[in-house]
Design a protein around this motif. Structure first.
Motif, mmCIF file in Angstrom:
data_model
loop_
_atom_site.group_PDB
_atom_site.id
_atom_site.type_symbol
_atom_site.label_atom_id
_atom_site.label_comp_id
_atom_site.label_asym_id
_atom_site.label_seq_id
_atom_site.Cartn_x
_atom_site.Cartn_y
_atom_site.Cartn_z
ATOM 1 N N LYS A 9 -2.318 -9.117 10.516
ATOM 2 C CA LYS A 9 -1.572 -10.076 11.020
ATOM 3 C C LYS A 9 -0.937 -10.874 10.112
ATOM 4 C CE LYS A 9 -4.276 -10.948 15.163
ATOM 5 N NZ LYS A 9 -4.833 -11.749 16.070
ATOM 6 N N GLU A 10 0.283 -11.444 10.384
ATOM 7 C CA GLU A 10 1.044 -12.429 9.391
ATOM 8 C C GLU A 10 0.364 -13.574 9.406
ATOM 9 O OE1 GLU A 10 4.344 -11.929 8.194
ATOM 10 O OE2 GLU A 10 4.622 -9.724 8.746
ATOM 11 N N ASN A 11 0.251 -14.259 8.345
ATOM 12 C CA ASN A 11 -0.069 -15.831 8.328
ATOM 13 C C ASN A 11 0.799 -16.677 7.424
ATOM 14 O OD1 ASN A 11 -0.388 -15.307 5.650
ATOM 15 N ND2 ASN A 11 -2.616 -14.720 5.760
ATOM 16 N N ASP A 12 0.700 -17.720 7.774
ATOM 17 C CA ASP A 12 1.648 -19.039 7.293
ATOM 18 C C ASP A 12 1.714 -18.500 5.499
ATOM 19 O OD1 ASP A 12 -1.178 -19.682 7.442
ATOM 20 O OD2 ASP A 12 -0.544 -21.425 6.487
ATOM 21 N N LEU A 13 0.600 -17.951 4.923
ATOM 22 C CA LEU A 13 0.888 -17.915 3.503
ATOM 23 C C LEU A 13 1.841 -16.870 3.014
ATOM 24 C CD1 LEU A 13 -0.230 -18.570 0.686
ATOM 25 C CD2 LEU A 13 -1.785 -16.704 0.962
ATOM 26 N N ASP A 120 14.477 -12.696 6.665
ATOM 27 C CA ASP A 120 12.760 -12.218 6.518
ATOM 28 C C ASP A 120 11.956 -13.692 6.857
ATOM 29 O OD1 ASP A 120 10.616 -10.632 6.164
ATOM 30 O OD2 ASP A 120 10.456 -11.485 4.116
ATOM 31 N N ALA A 121 12.342 -14.630 5.917
ATOM 32 C CA ALA A 121 11.686 -15.805 5.740
ATOM 33 C C ALA A 121 11.931 -16.670 7.183
ATOM 34 C CB ALA A 121 12.302 -16.632 4.783
ATOM 35 N N ARG A 122 13.084 -16.596 7.604
ATOM 36 C CA ARG A 122 13.205 -17.014 8.931
ATOM 37 C C ARG A 122 12.393 -16.584 10.145
ATOM 38 N NH1 ARG A 122 18.965 -17.679 10.147
ATOM 39 N NH2 ARG A 122 19.022 -19.413 8.913
ATOM 40 N N LYS A 123 12.249 -15.396 10.014
ATOM 41 C CA LYS A 123 11.471 -14.460 10.952
ATOM 42 C C LYS A 123 9.905 -15.076 10.866
ATOM 43 C CE LYS A 123 11.618 -10.269 10.743
ATOM 44 N NZ LYS A 123 11.595 -8.557 10.750
ATOM 45 N N LYS A 124 9.481 -15.068 9.814
ATOM 46 C CA LYS A 124 8.103 -15.235 9.526
ATOM 47 C C LYS A 124 7.860 -16.830 9.890
ATOM 48 C CE LYS A 124 7.188 -11.667 6.071
ATOM 49 N NZ LYS A 124 6.906 -11.287 4.762
ATOM 50 N N LEU A 125 8.712 -17.640 9.551
ATOM 51 C CA LEU A 125 8.414 -19.002 9.660
ATOM 52 C C LEU A 125 8.826 -19.081 11.220
ATOM 53 C CD1 LEU A 125 8.651 -22.021 8.718
ATOM 54 C CD2 LEU A 125 11.134 -22.041 8.588
ATOM 55 N N GLN A 126 9.422 -18.500 12.189
ATOM 56 C CA GLN A 126 9.452 -18.690 13.361
ATOM 57 C C GLN A 126 8.213 -18.154 14.064
ATOM 58 O OE1 GLN A 126 12.020 -20.337 14.928
ATOM 59 N NE2 GLN A 126 10.505 -20.352 16.387
ATOM 60 N N GLY A 127 7.760 -17.043 13.438
ATOM 61 C CA GLY A 127 6.459 -16.624 14.073
ATOM 62 C C GLY A 127 5.193 -17.696 14.019
ATOM 63 N N TRP A 128 5.216 -18.300 12.733
ATOM 64 C CA TRP A 128 4.360 -19.551 12.369
ATOM 65 C C TRP A 128 4.466 -20.708 13.331
ATOM 66 C CZ3 TRP A 128 4.870 -23.030 7.613
ATOM 67 C CH2 TRP A 128 3.751 -23.820 7.344
ATOM 68 N N ILE A 129 5.762 -21.014 13.544
ATOM 69 C CA ILE A 129 5.884 -22.242 14.374
ATOM 70 C C ILE A 129 5.428 -21.823 15.672
ATOM 71 C CG2 ILE A 129 7.834 -23.525 15.780
ATOM 72 C CD1 ILE A 129 9.400 -23.061 13.224
ATOM 73 N N ASN A 130 5.729 -20.797 16.198
ATOM 74 C CA ASN A 130 5.443 -20.179 17.521
ATOM 75 C C ASN A 130 3.938 -20.256 17.571
ATOM 76 O OD1 ASN A 130 7.917 -19.967 18.590
ATOM 77 N ND2 ASN A 130 7.967 -17.777 18.023
ATOM 78 N N SER A 131 3.041 -19.761 16.462
ATOM 79 C CA SER A 131 1.652 -19.563 16.338
ATOM 80 C C SER A 131 0.913 -21.015 16.537
ATOM 81 C CB SER A 131 1.208 -18.903 15.368
ATOM 82 O OG SER A 131 0.026 -19.123 15.049
ATOM 83 N N ASP A 132 1.760 -21.724 15.892
ATOM 84 C CA ASP A 132 1.074 -23.343 15.774
ATOM 85 C C ASP A 132 1.268 -23.847 17.371
ATOM 86 O OD1 ASP A 132 0.319 -23.326 13.143
ATOM 87 O OD2 ASP A 132 1.573 -25.045 12.619
ATOM 88 N N ARG A 133 2.395 -23.472 18.023
ATOM 89 C CA ARG A 133 2.533 -24.290 19.147
ATOM 90 C C ARG A 133 1.503 -23.707 20.178
ATOM 91 N NH1 ARG A 133 7.879 -22.666 20.246
ATOM 92 N NH2 ARG A 133 8.717 -24.244 18.982
ATOM 93 N N LYS A 134 1.194 -22.394 20.236
ATOM 94 C CA LYS A 134 0.184 -22.086 20.771
ATOM 95 C C LYS A 134 -1.154 -22.599 20.586
ATOM 96 C CE LYS A 134 2.398 -17.332 21.711
ATOM 97 N NZ LYS A 134 2.286 -15.974 21.317
ATOM 98 N N ARG A 135 -1.498 -22.716 19.256
ATOM 99 C CA ARG A 135 -2.707 -23.178 18.835
ATOM 100 C C ARG A 135 -2.854 -24.559 19.101
ATOM 101 N NH1 ARG A 135 -4.159 -22.683 12.533
ATOM 102 N NH2 ARG A 135 -6.243 -23.476 12.531
ATOM 103 N N TYR A 136 -1.896 -25.646 19.059
ATOM 104 C CA TYR A 136 -2.017 -26.929 19.099
ATOM 105 C C TYR A 136 -1.726 -27.638 20.255
ATOM 106 C CZ TYR A 136 -3.237 -26.399 14.033
ATOM 107 O OH TYR A 136 -3.752 -25.903 12.814
ATOM 108 N N THR A 137 -0.816 -26.872 21.086
ATOM 109 C CA THR A 137 -0.237 -27.608 22.387
ATOM 110 C C THR A 137 -1.585 -27.799 23.385
ATOM 111 O OG1 THR A 137 1.858 -26.683 22.054
ATOM 112 C CG2 THR A 137 1.466 -27.504 24.124
ATOM 113 N N LYS A 138 -1.693 -28.864 23.848
ATOM 114 C CA LYS A 138 -2.899 -28.697 24.664
ATOM 115 C C LYS A 138 -2.487 -28.776 26.334
ATOM 116 C CE LYS A 138 -5.663 -30.928 21.120
ATOM 117 N NZ LYS A 138 -6.237 -31.789 20.723
#
Length: 138
Positions: A9-13, A120-138
């Motif tokens: 999987k893609e990760n923020d690193l 490429d950087a923008r796509k990975k960054l957007q994926g990271w933002i979406n992942s965080d949104r799912k992870r931290y939104t309650k």
């Protein structure tokens, strides 16, 4: 145990790596006299370089923030703000690169590669933002 490359999987690193590669490429191009002639370099290169480096810095700041489980949203919002600012810097870089292409007449193949790094950087960054949104939104 290692994971098969196709199932990784893609990760923020990887986002940080992409932004770092973009910043290094940007600095290299801006220092290259065949890309930006000395007569026009001072008009464009500082701002272009700043946008690439600032995108990397914002993403690195966001990555350094650990959101605790008992967060009231304040820490997550800071992390999210840094991610959004990184994205805004990428947008600014793309605009500046477009202007430089038209006004300095940078070769098309250079702009295509450079833009590919930004996308490429923008796509990975957007994926990271979406992942965080799912992870931290309650």
């Amino acid at each position: 145990m290692s994971v098969v490359k196709g199932k990784r999987k893609e990760n923020d690193l990887q986002v940080i790596r992409s932004l770092r590669e973009l910043a290094i490429h940007t600095i290299g191009c801006c220092c290259n006299e065949s890309v930006f002639p000395k007569s026009k370099r001072w008009l464009y290169t500082q701002r272009i370089t700043n946008e690439a480096v600032d995108a990397l810095l914002c993403a690195t700041r966001a990555n350094s923030v650990r959101v605790p489980e008992d967060d009231d949203g304040t820490i997550y919002r800071y992390r999210q703000l840094q991610q959004v600012q990184a994205n805004a810097h990428l947008e600014g870089l793309e605009v500046l690169l477009s202007l430089a292409y038209e006004l300095v007449k940078i070769e098309g193949h250079r702009v295509d590669y450079w833009t590919g790094l930004i996308v490429d950087a923008r796509k990975k960054l957007q994926g990271w933002i979406n992942s965080d949104r799912k992870r931290y939104t309650k």
